[in-house]
Write a protein that holds these residues in place. Sequence first.
Motif: not given
Length: 254
Positions: A78, A82, A85-86
């Motif tokens: 998780s 993140k 994902a940026e």
Amino acid sequence: MPAHKDALGTPQSLLILGGTSQIALATARRLIARRARTVWLGGRPSPELEQAAEHLRELGADTRTVAFDALDSESHESALGKVFAEGDIDLVLFAFGVLGDQATDERDPVAAARVAQTNYTGAVSAGLVCARALQEQGHGSLVVLSSVAGERARRWDFIYGSSKAGLDAFAQGLGDALHGTGVHVMVVRPGSVRRRGSTGRGDGPLSTTPERIAAAIDLGLRRRSEAVWVPGSLRLVMSALRHVPRPVFRWLPV
């Protein structure tokens, strides 16, 4: 998203796990000087992590932090997901780990296991998460800070050394698994490290500094090396020591 590397192959975006490490910050400073622009510092939330991020911001990098705990493997997918994902990440640097205290840890199996879990199993979990993300984006380097201590177990640091031996073997195997995918894995094996404010253990003839390790990482990335020794002479020294008979090795001052 296209790769962020410049025309010379310099990483433009970094994810550093172990964001307060002197080696990590020396590497970040060097790459920022060579045009790296985005830096993620992963570590347990602390004033030290925020200070490290602010230091890199002052050098011109867009620096953010991400909560990362090597001992909390269930959170890795998780937390690291993140970051990816940026946007694409050109370089992931594993700079987390603990030395432990051999004399104390031999009497405390829980503390000894914590050293192994931090240095090895935490890296296995995070390594697989990052490797998959790098493979999905089709490019990037994963640099793993191992140690010369992992080359052969020594009486005075075999708990730490065995954890680094496992990490080193994992990183080599991961590099082979990713060969041909566009993802580059590099293992870095420093000798004893002279850190700011330290004396004694890191002052031997084959010791090094965070800045020298950073320079070796930079050169290894440009060469796409699979293994880097710091200092380079350790490659030959450890090649010889690996073949010394155990009864002799026990008495060597190494």
